[in-house]
Motif scaffolding. Structure first.
Motif, PDB file in Angstrom:
ATOM      1  N   ASP A  83       0.833  -1.195   0.000  1.00  0.00           N
ATOM      2  CA  ASP A  83       0.000   0.000   0.000  1.00  0.00           C
ATOM      3  C   ASP A  83       0.871   1.249   0.000  1.00  0.00           C
ATOM      4  OD1 ASP A  83      -2.159  -1.700   0.200  1.00  0.00           O
ATOM      5  OD2 ASP A  83      -2.319  -1.492   2.366  1.00  0.00           O
ATOM      6  N   GLN A  84       0.532   2.189  -0.867  1.00  0.00           N
ATOM      7  CA  GLN A  84       1.208   3.482  -0.916  1.00  0.00           C
ATOM      8  C   GLN A  84       0.300   4.500  -0.247  1.00  0.00           C
ATOM      9  OE1 GLN A  84       4.309   3.736  -2.458  1.00  0.00           O
ATOM     10  NE2 GLN A  84       4.414   5.719  -1.434  1.00  0.00           N
ATOM     11  N   TRP A  85       0.823   5.220   0.713  1.00  0.00           N
ATOM     12  CA  TRP A  85       0.066   6.243   1.437  1.00  0.00           C
ATOM     13  C   TRP A  85       0.598   7.600   1.026  1.00  0.00           C
ATOM     14  CZ3 TRP A  85      -3.906   5.074   4.802  1.00  0.00           C
ATOM     15  CH2 TRP A  85      -4.071   3.711   5.090  1.00  0.00           C
ATOM     16  N   ILE A  86      -0.297   8.568   0.845  1.00  0.00           N
ATOM     17  CA  ILE A  86       0.116   9.912   0.436  1.00  0.00           C
ATOM     18  C   ILE A  86      -0.745  10.957   1.134  1.00  0.00           C
ATOM     19  CG2 ILE A  86      -1.331   9.833  -1.640  1.00  0.00           C
ATOM     20  CD1 ILE A  86       0.882  11.645  -2.972  1.00  0.00           C
ATOM     21  N   ARG A  87      -0.119  12.082   1.386  1.00  0.00           N
ATOM     22  CA  ARG A  87      -0.807  13.213   2.026  1.00  0.00           C
ATOM     23  C   ARG A  87      -0.344  14.510   1.365  1.00  0.00           C
ATOM     24  NH1 ARG A  87       0.470  14.784   8.187  1.00  0.00           N
ATOM     25  NH2 ARG A  87       0.226  16.998   7.842  1.00  0.00           N
ATOM     26  N   ASP A  88      -1.285  15.282   0.887  1.00  0.00           N
ATOM     27  CA  ASP A  88      -1.002  16.602   0.322  1.00  0.00           C
ATOM     28  C   ASP A  88      -0.936  17.585   1.479  1.00  0.00           C
ATOM     29  OD1 ASP A  88      -1.024  19.061  -1.075  1.00  0.00           O
ATOM     30  OD2 ASP A  88      -2.297  18.237  -2.652  1.00  0.00           O
ATOM     31  N   LEU A  89       0.112  18.384   1.530  1.00  0.00           N
ATOM     32  CA  LEU A  89       0.302  19.322   2.631  1.00  0.00           C
ATOM     33  C   LEU A  89      -0.235  20.716   2.336  1.00  0.00           C
ATOM     34  CD1 LEU A  89       3.941  18.301   3.634  1.00  0.00           C
ATOM     35  CD2 LEU A  89       1.788  17.545   4.667  1.00  0.00           C
ATOM     36  N   CYS A 110       0.134   7.673  -7.651  1.00  0.00           N
ATOM     37  CA  CYS A 110      -0.896   7.711  -6.612  1.00  0.00           C
ATOM     38  C   CYS A 110      -1.167   9.165  -6.266  1.00  0.00           C
ATOM     39  CB  CYS A 110      -0.418   6.938  -5.389  1.00  0.00           C
ATOM     40  SG  CYS A 110      -1.594   6.879  -4.029  1.00  0.00           S
ATOM     41  N   GLY A 111      -2.382   9.630  -6.564  1.00  0.00           N
ATOM     42  CA  GLY A 111      -2.753  11.013  -6.317  1.00  0.00           C
ATOM     43  C   GLY A 111      -3.361  11.190  -4.939  1.00  0.00           C
ATOM     44  N   ALA A 112      -2.964  12.257  -4.266  1.00  0.00           N
ATOM     45  CA  ALA A 112      -3.462  12.541  -2.922  1.00  0.00           C
ATOM     46  C   ALA A 112      -4.922  12.960  -2.950  1.00  0.00           C
ATOM     47  CB  ALA A 112      -2.629  13.645  -2.280  1.00  0.00           C
ATOM     48  N   LEU A 113      -5.551  12.900  -1.788  1.00  0.00           N
ATOM     49  CA  LEU A 113      -6.898  13.419  -1.620  1.00  0.00           C
ATOM     50  C   LEU A 113      -6.870  14.918  -1.888  1.00  0.00           C
ATOM     51  CD1 LEU A 113      -7.691  11.587   1.720  1.00  0.00           C
ATOM     52  CD2 LEU A 113      -8.456  10.926  -0.554  1.00  0.00           C
ATOM     53  N   PRO A 114      -7.941  15.475  -2.443  1.00  0.00           N
ATOM     54  CA  PRO A 114      -7.930  16.903  -2.746  1.00  0.00           C
ATOM     55  C   PRO A 114      -7.975  17.748  -1.469  1.00  0.00           C
ATOM     56  CG  PRO A 114     -10.104  16.001  -3.106  1.00  0.00           C
ATOM     57  CD  PRO A 114      -9.200  14.835  -2.790  1.00  0.00           C
ATOM     58  N   ALA A 115      -7.532  18.961  -1.597  1.00  0.00           N
ATOM     59  CA  ALA A 115      -7.641  19.963  -0.523  1.00  0.00           C
ATOM     60  C   ALA A 115      -6.974  19.541   0.771  1.00  0.00           C
ATOM     61  CB  ALA A 115      -9.105  20.322  -0.284  1.00  0.00           C
ATOM     62  N   ALA A 116      -5.877  18.800   0.680  1.00  0.00           N
ATOM     63  CA  ALA A 116      -5.095  18.431   1.858  1.00  0.00           C
ATOM     64  C   ALA A 116      -5.966  17.835   2.956  1.00  0.00           C
ATOM     65  CB  ALA A 116      -4.293  19.625   2.364  1.00  0.00           C
ATOM     66  N   GLN A 117      -6.752  16.806   2.619  1.00  0.00           N
ATOM     67  CA  GLN A 117      -7.723  16.222   3.537  1.00  0.00           C
ATOM     68  C   GLN A 117      -7.168  15.108   4.420  1.00  0.00           C
ATOM     69  OE1 GLN A 117     -10.589  15.169   0.508  1.00  0.00           O
ATOM     70  NE2 GLN A 117     -11.975  16.746   1.260  1.00  0.00           N
ATOM     71  N   GLY A 118      -5.893  14.865   4.430  1.00  0.00           N
ATOM     72  CA  GLY A 118      -5.316  13.818   5.268  1.00  0.00           C
ATOM     73  C   GLY A 118      -4.703  12.720   4.428  1.00  0.00           C
ATOM     74  N   TRP A 119      -4.359  11.632   5.078  1.00  0.00           N
ATOM     75  CA  TRP A 119      -3.699  10.512   4.422  1.00  0.00           C
ATOM     76  C   TRP A 119      -4.698   9.702   3.614  1.00  0.00           C
ATOM     77  CZ3 TRP A 119       1.430   9.651   4.215  1.00  0.00           C
ATOM     78  CH2 TRP A 119       2.236  10.362   5.106  1.00  0.00           C
ATOM     79  N   GLY A 120      -4.315   9.352   2.397  1.00  0.00           N
ATOM     80  CA  GLY A 120      -5.097   8.467   1.547  1.00  0.00           C
ATOM     81  C   GLY A 120      -4.229   7.293   1.127  1.00  0.00           C
TER      82      GLY A 120
END
Length: 162
Positions: A83-89, A110-120
């Motif tokens: 599993d790859q986890w990503i978070r937009d800051l 793997c694209g992060a959740l929009p609007a820096a919503q936490g870890w996806g």
């Protein structure tokens, strides 16, 4: 936990997506090309709590390593399950994307959740004898920017350096 159990769990988690985030889900990780050129990234899926209410994580699972980080994103790799986890800051309209490259010719995004919503989370199935490395870029309306350099390679089966 078997791969089938993890797959069924991931499918169940995807099924509880709320309408506002339903466009984030992808049936399977398809952002993959052989030459490293970015395709549309697979969107990370929010993680569901046992209560079936949708949530994101304040931090990824403890077994998630190694971390890679830039000024605008964080990512880690959970080798038990690939599993790859990503978070937009930054909630700046640009999507953080982690480019996952194997030493056997696979490129995944793997694209992060929009609007820096936490870890996806994006789920993959890497070869157990392979190695993976990571880099970031930002994406908006088909335009990319802020590419980082690749991390070192890590064993897909253990998360340790190759």
């Amino acid at each position: 936990m078997s791969r089938l159990t993890r797959t069924l769990g991931a499918l169940a988690g995807a099924a509880v997506l709320v309408a506002g985030t339903a466009t984030l889900a992808s049936a399977a990780p398809t952002g993959s090309v052989g030459d490293g050129s970015p395709t549309a990234p697979v969107a990370a899926v929010p993680v569901a709590k046992a209560s079936s209410s949708m949530t994101t994580l304040a931090s990824p699972p403890a077994a998630c390593r190694p971390y890679v980080e830039s000024a605008y994103a964080q990512s880690c790799y959970e080798y038990d399950g690939d599993d790859q986890w990503i978070r937009d800051l930054n909630a700046n309209g640009w999507q953080a994307v982690v480019h996952v490259q194997t030493n056997y010719g696979k490129n995944r995004y793997c694209g992060a959740l929009p609007a820096a919503q936490g870890w996806g989370e994006c789920t993959y199935d890497h070869r157990e004898d392979g190695c993976v490395r990571f880099r970031f870029y930002e994406l908006k309306d088909g335009v990319t920017r802020n590419w980082t350099v690749f991390s070192p390679y890590f064993h897909a089966s253990t998360g340790t350096r190759c």
